[in-house]
Design a protein around this motif. Structure first.
Motif, PDB file in Angstrom:
ATOM      1  N   LEU A  46      -3.919 -36.782   7.691  1.00  0.00           N
ATOM      2  CA  LEU A  46      -4.184 -36.647   9.306  1.00  0.00           C
ATOM      3  C   LEU A  46      -4.090 -38.342  10.169  1.00  0.00           C
ATOM      4  N   GLU A  47      -3.049 -38.556   9.170  1.00  0.00           N
ATOM      5  CA  GLU A  47      -2.708 -39.561  10.919  1.00  0.00           C
ATOM      6  C   GLU A  47      -1.471 -39.035  11.403  1.00  0.00           C
ATOM      7  N   ARG A  48      -0.322 -38.122  10.956  1.00  0.00           N
ATOM      8  CA  ARG A  48       0.254 -37.772  10.916  1.00  0.00           C
ATOM      9  C   ARG A  48      -0.585 -36.218  12.682  1.00  0.00           C
ATOM     10  N   LEU A  49      -1.698 -35.707  11.958  1.00  0.00           N
ATOM     11  CA  LEU A  49      -2.226 -35.239  12.923  1.00  0.00           C
ATOM     12  C   LEU A  49      -2.372 -35.953  14.421  1.00  0.00           C
ATOM     13  N   LYS A  50      -3.544 -37.007  14.221  1.00  0.00           N
ATOM     14  CA  LYS A  50      -3.303 -37.825  14.992  1.00  0.00           C
ATOM     15  C   LYS A  50      -2.534 -38.431  16.078  1.00  0.00           C
ATOM     16  N   ALA A  51      -0.765 -37.880  15.580  1.00  0.00           N
ATOM     17  CA  ALA A  51       0.147 -38.737  16.441  1.00  0.00           C
ATOM     18  C   ALA A  51       0.616 -36.937  17.025  1.00  0.00           C
ATOM     19  N   LEU A  97       3.559 -20.771   4.921  1.00  0.00           N
ATOM     20  CA  LEU A  97       3.530 -21.151   3.350  1.00  0.00           C
ATOM     21  C   LEU A  97       2.965 -21.450   3.411  1.00  0.00           C
ATOM     22  N   GLY A  98       2.577 -22.919   3.065  1.00  0.00           N
ATOM     23  CA  GLY A  98       1.186 -23.943   2.749  1.00  0.00           C
ATOM     24  C   GLY A  98       1.362 -24.947   3.381  1.00  0.00           C
ATOM     25  N   LYS A  99       0.047 -25.557   2.249  1.00  0.00           N
ATOM     26  CA  LYS A  99      -0.021 -27.249   2.823  1.00  0.00           C
ATOM     27  C   LYS A  99       0.280 -28.245   1.826  1.00  0.00           C
ATOM     28  N   GLN A 100       0.168 -29.167   1.890  1.00  0.00           N
ATOM     29  CA  GLN A 100       1.028 -30.438   1.157  1.00  0.00           C
ATOM     30  C   GLN A 100       0.237 -30.224  -0.190  1.00  0.00           C
ATOM     31  N   GLY A 101       0.494 -29.706  -1.306  1.00  0.00           N
ATOM     32  CA  GLY A 101      -0.463 -30.297  -2.080  1.00  0.00           C
ATOM     33  C   GLY A 101      -1.026 -28.393  -3.245  1.00  0.00           C
ATOM     34  N   GLU A 102      -0.652 -27.891  -2.731  1.00  0.00           N
ATOM     35  CA  GLU A 102      -0.764 -26.395  -2.644  1.00  0.00           C
ATOM     36  C   GLU A 102      -0.267 -25.843  -3.969  1.00  0.00           C
ATOM     37  N   LEU A 103      -0.574 -24.968  -4.611  1.00  0.00           N
ATOM     38  CA  LEU A 103      -0.136 -23.982  -5.484  1.00  0.00           C
ATOM     39  C   LEU A 103       0.117 -22.603  -5.063  1.00  0.00           C
ATOM     40  N   VAL A 104       1.276 -22.638  -4.931  1.00  0.00           N
ATOM     41  CA  VAL A 104       2.139 -21.462  -4.213  1.00  0.00           C
ATOM     42  C   VAL A 104       2.969 -19.963  -4.962  1.00  0.00           C
ATOM     43  N   GLU A 105       3.101 -19.236  -4.476  1.00  0.00           N
ATOM     44  CA  GLU A 105       4.110 -18.251  -5.254  1.00  0.00           C
ATOM     45  C   GLU A 105       4.717 -17.554  -4.025  1.00  0.00           C
ATOM     46  N   VAL A 106       6.510 -17.918  -4.516  1.00  0.00           N
ATOM     47  CA  VAL A 106       7.543 -17.189  -3.582  1.00  0.00           C
ATOM     48  C   VAL A 106       8.297 -16.507  -5.058  1.00  0.00           C
ATOM     49  N   ARG A 107       9.147 -15.664  -4.305  1.00  0.00           N
ATOM     50  CA  ARG A 107      10.476 -15.829  -4.804  1.00  0.00           C
ATOM     51  C   ARG A 107      11.635 -16.329  -5.179  1.00  0.00           C
ATOM     52  N   ARG A 108      11.791 -16.076  -5.924  1.00  0.00           N
ATOM     53  CA  ARG A 108      12.645 -16.856  -6.912  1.00  0.00           C
ATOM     54  C   ARG A 108      14.193 -17.274  -6.119  1.00  0.00           C
ATOM     55  N   GLY A 109      14.443 -16.849  -5.537  1.00  0.00           N
ATOM     56  CA  GLY A 109      15.206 -16.918  -4.126  1.00  0.00           C
ATOM     57  C   GLY A 109      15.046 -18.427  -3.244  1.00  0.00           C
ATOM     58  N   TYR A 110      14.426 -18.278  -2.809  1.00  0.00           N
ATOM     59  CA  TYR A 110      13.706 -19.110  -2.125  1.00  0.00           C
ATOM     60  C   TYR A 110      13.035 -20.173  -2.658  1.00  0.00           C
ATOM     61  N   ALA A 111      12.396 -19.850  -3.397  1.00  0.00           N
ATOM     62  CA  ALA A 111      12.584 -21.352  -4.871  1.00  0.00           C
ATOM     63  C   ALA A 111      14.028 -22.028  -4.406  1.00  0.00           C
ATOM     64  N   HIS A 142      -3.811 -38.306  -6.085  1.00  0.00           N
ATOM     65  CA  HIS A 142      -3.949 -38.823  -5.029  1.00  0.00           C
ATOM     66  C   HIS A 142      -4.018 -38.293  -3.718  1.00  0.00           C
ATOM     67  N   ARG A 143      -5.300 -37.119  -3.510  1.00  0.00           N
ATOM     68  CA  ARG A 143      -5.192 -36.261  -2.979  1.00  0.00           C
ATOM     69  C   ARG A 143      -5.946 -36.591  -1.692  1.00  0.00           C
ATOM     70  N   GLU A 144      -7.066 -38.160  -2.300  1.00  0.00           N
ATOM     71  CA  GLU A 144      -7.685 -38.016  -0.742  1.00  0.00           C
ATOM     72  C   GLU A 144      -6.827 -39.399   0.104  1.00  0.00           C
ATOM     73  N   LYS A 145      -5.559 -40.021  -1.020  1.00  0.00           N
ATOM     74  CA  LYS A 145      -4.420 -41.164   0.032  1.00  0.00           C
ATOM     75  C   LYS A 145      -4.036 -39.439   0.955  1.00  0.00           C
ATOM     76  N   LEU A 146      -3.553 -38.114   0.166  1.00  0.00           N
ATOM     77  CA  LEU A 146      -2.542 -37.033   1.373  1.00  0.00           C
ATOM     78  C   LEU A 146      -2.761 -37.133   2.449  1.00  0.00           C
ATOM     79  N   ARG A 147      -4.168 -37.039   1.580  1.00  0.00           N
ATOM     80  CA  ARG A 147      -5.300 -35.839   3.230  1.00  0.00           C
ATOM     81  C   ARG A 147      -5.387 -37.079   4.050  1.00  0.00           C
ATOM     82  N   LEU A 148      -5.702 -38.935   3.705  1.00  0.00           N
ATOM     83  CA  LEU A 148      -5.665 -39.946   5.257  1.00  0.00           C
ATOM     84  C   LEU A 148      -4.154 -39.861   5.914  1.00  0.00           C
ATOM     85  N   VAL A 149      -3.105 -39.364   4.874  1.00  0.00           N
ATOM     86  CA  VAL A 149      -1.287 -39.470   5.814  1.00  0.00           C
ATOM     87  C   VAL A 149      -1.765 -37.846   6.501  1.00  0.00           C
TER      88      VAL A 149
END
Length: 175
Positions: free
Chosen positions: A84-89, A37-51, A75-82
């Motif tokens: 990156l840490e998750r990806l490193k782990a 579906l998408g990454k954190q902070g993205e604007l997405v469009e989904v069906r009403r039931g899924y939402a 908070h985009r930069e802080k989210l990006r750093l978080v």
């Protein structure tokens, strides 16, 4: 106030005013990464039931208001750093998994065909004995393993991180 005005209609929902997207879906802002579906902070469009039935109750997304968009931008930069840490782990865990080789004993006939099969459950249990905890849906098999031999199994840790695990399927010790 009349009693009918106080009664809550069974069709009233806390999210009855959801922002409409361009194609008629619901616009949401993702709080967490959602696979396919998408990454954190993205604007997405989904069906009403899924939402209404999955994303909002699970806390994976929120209604796309101007306030939420401003907060994400702030908070985009802080989210990006978080992230990156998750990806490193996840990459460290992938390196650890690729160093492993697990052996699973199974009942087989003389030609090497198993009487049953080896699936994700057995692989997860064998990894747990070696101190690595995974969910069954992270093990990506092309199909159940039905013969003795060496297999390379994909382990899906993150949308960007996969690991290859060597799995030996051997006959049980009594054979």
């Amino acid at each position: 106030m009349s009693q009918t005005a106080l009664k809550r209609n069974k069709h009233d929902r806390p999210y009855k005013r959801l922002p409409q997207g361009k194609t008629g879906g619901v616009q949401l802002l993702l709080i967490h990464n959602v696979e396919h579906l998408g990454k954190q902070g993205e604007l997405v469009e989904v069906r009403r039931g899924y939402a209404l039935n999955y994303l909002l109750p699970q806390g994976l997304a929120t209604i796309a208001t101007d306030h939420h968009r401003r907060m994400i931008e702030k908070h985009r930069e802080k989210l990006r750093l978080v992230e990156l840490e998750r990806l490193k782990a996840f990459r460290a865990q992938a390196d650890e998994i690729e160093k492993q080789s697990i052996t699973i004993e199974a009942n087989a006939n003389d030609e090497g065909h198993l009487y049953g099969s080896v699936g994700a459950h057995e692989i997860v249990d064998a990894l747990k004995q070696q101190g690595i905890t995974l969910a069954q849906d992270q093990v990506r098999l092309q199909g159940p393993l039905k013969e003795l031999g060496l297999y390379t199994v994909k382990i899906h840790l993150h949308s960007d991180v996969e690991a290859d695990l060597k799995v030996w399927v051997v006959p049980t010790a009594g054979e």
